[in-house]
Design an enzyme around this catalytic site. Structure first.
Site, PDB file in Angstrom:
ATOM      1  CB  SER A 239       8.233   9.261   5.036  1.00 34.93           C
ATOM      2  OG  SER A 239       7.548   9.634   3.848  1.00 34.93           O
ATOM      3  CE  LYS A 240      11.617   2.418   5.111  1.00 33.14           C
ATOM      4  NZ  LYS A 240      11.261   1.013   5.341  1.00 33.14           N
ATOM      5  NE  ARG A 241       4.488  10.617   1.891  1.00 35.48           N
ATOM      6  CZ  ARG A 241       4.290  11.851   1.444  1.00 35.48           C
ATOM      7  NH1 ARG A 241       4.438  12.121   0.173  1.00 35.48           N
ATOM      8  NH2 ARG A 241       3.935  12.810   2.276  1.00 35.48           N
TER       9      ARG A 241
END
Length: 470
Positions: A239-241
């Site tokens: 994911s973006k994290r």
């Protein structure tokens, strides 16, 4: 038989890493089999699909170099075809009108879940709906077989079997008349003569439903390869994290498409212990049956290592084409100054990304009015005035402005003044670059050109004189 694969993203966002790997595997298999690769935009979700997302997908595919032989096709332009076949299934008794209200279906779902049952349609309208006018709001459901099993041999996961009595009657046309995803996919793959479907494992549950629709239409069933998801290095779904997940974000961060492709192909596929693959090698060696069932973990450090490898080993002119984008992005006018290919030759060993390379080479194209404070404090001291001045004199006399000749001058100055090389080289580095770190200073000066080097040494000498007075 001509092998045909397809990549069929939904335009509800950017082209993400998982989608790019699926596209790559589909593309490689088609190229390996000397077949054809189709790009299809599955835009039936009218509320979430956007032109911006379509543009982002096309941009990502083009940047990666995954060219398509057919398409892009758009599902929204094929509604007449889908509806023609839905009407055909209705006439043949293989589909039916369902008038059940949303409230009834929600109540049924809650009741089944409370009883610990799998939520599914109970077939209320399957055998006729005499109580409703033909024009009453309704959906069209596919009449799924109730006996037997759906069995298919997946290239990644082997034999997979679903009992038909565990599959409910899928909605294939909504109340507003729009055909649904699972039906459109089947018709598209049939019409486009797709022989092999490579997609994420999240589609496995759709596959038996789609196979039953293929068979109801009398269409050939393609072969399937369901690839595992990509995880972050912490084991959670990517994911973006975890950093960039959009393919174009990797471009923006300074990665080469060749590095990202090489990295993605190894996220679930291998050929012995080989790590580095040219595109030709990927095409010649790739096999769907060699894809791993296990989820793959994304490792940014490994990608960085690959990226530097490609910066160093690809033809400098090829890398320069990608570096141009970063020079423009950072507002560096490279029209006057050394050729980018020459800059890459000098900086490739020092930089992991093109973004870094562009930033570090800025002083080759732009003059500066101030020296980096820490570097100037350490190296542009009054004691440096004599070696700098002598180096300037000797460099001004130099006719052959090449790295080897410049290196000899620096050595000669150090020998004449009985100084270590650092006592001459470091003040020169700060003088001509403005900073304390750079590639070999003889190479930097060769690229800068004689006039610019002498002018910057003059500026450094003036700085030292002013510092001595202060």
């Amino acid at each position: 038989m001509t092998v045909k694969t397809r990549f069929a993203p939904s335009p509800t966002g950017f082209l993400h890493v998982g989608g790019a790997r699926t596209a790559l595997y589909s593309w490689l298999y088609a190229r390996h089999q000397q077949g054809e690769f189709v790009l299809r935009i599955e835009d039936t979700d009218l509320e979430r699909s956007t032109q911006e997302a379509i543009d982002a997908i096309l941009e990502g595919m083009n940047w990666l170099g995954l060219s398509w032989d057919e398409g892009p096709y758009y599902q929204t332009k094929r509604f007449d075809r889908y509806n023609q076949l839905i009407d055909q299934l209705l006439e043949e008794g293989k589909a039916y009108k369902c008038y059940c209200s949303k409230e009834r279906l929600e109540g049924l779902r809650e009741q089944q879940m409370a009883a610990g049952e799998k939520p599914r349609y109970d077939g209320t309208c399957r055998h006729g709906s005499r109580d409703h006018a033909d024009d009453a709001p309704h959906v069209i459901r596919f009449k799924n077989p109730t006996e037997g099993s759906v069995v298919f041999d997946d290239h990644v996961r082997g034999r997979i079997e679903f009992a038909n009595d565990q599959l409910d009657d899928l909605i294939i046309r909504r109340t507003d008349g729009a055909p649904t995803y699972n039906f459109c996919v089947v018709v598209d793959d049939w019409d486009m003569e797709i022989t092999h479907v490579v997609r994420g494992e999240d589609h496995i549950n759709n596959t038996p439903r789609q196979i039953n629709i293929y068979q109801a239409l009398g269409a050939p069933v393609p072969e399937f390869a369901h690839v595992s998801m990509i995880l972050g290095d912490d084991g959670a779904k990517l994911s973006k994290r975890h950093g960039a997940v959009s393919v174009m974000q990797y471009r923006d961060d300074g990665y080469l498409p060749q590095a990202l492709l090489n990295y993605l192909v190894r996220l679930g596929w291998s050929h012995g212990d080989q790590e580095i693959f040219s595109l030709d090698e990927m095409i010649s060696l790739f096999s769907l049956d060699a894809i791993s069932k296990s989820a793959s973990a994304f490792n940014t450090d490994k990608l960085l290592w690959l990226n530097q490898h490609y910066i160093k080993t690809l033809p400098a002119e090829e890398v320069a084409g990608h570096l141009e984008w970063h020079m423009h992005d950072q507002g560096i006018d490279f029209s006057r100054g050394p050729a980018l290919a020459e800059v890459i030759g000098l900086y490739a060993e020092r930089c992991n990304t093109l973004k870094e390379l562009a930033a570090q080479s800025r002083y080759l194209y732009e003059d500066f009015s101030e020296f980096e404070a820490g570097a100037a404090k350490k190296h542009l001291r009054p004691v440096a005035a004599e070696p700098l001045a002598l180096a300037r004199t000797r460099l001004a006399e130099l006719a052959d402005w090449q790295p080897a000749a410049i290196h000899e001058v620096v050595n000669a100055v150090a020998a004449e003044l009985e100084l270590g090389m650092g006592k001459v080289g470091m003040p020169l580095r700060v003088a001509v670059t403005g900073i304390g770190q750079s590639p070999a200073i003889d190479g930097v000066m060769a690229l800068l050109g004689k006039d610019k080097v002498l002018a910057r040494i003059d500026m450094a000498l003036a700085f030292i004189a002013e510092r001595a007075q202060g």
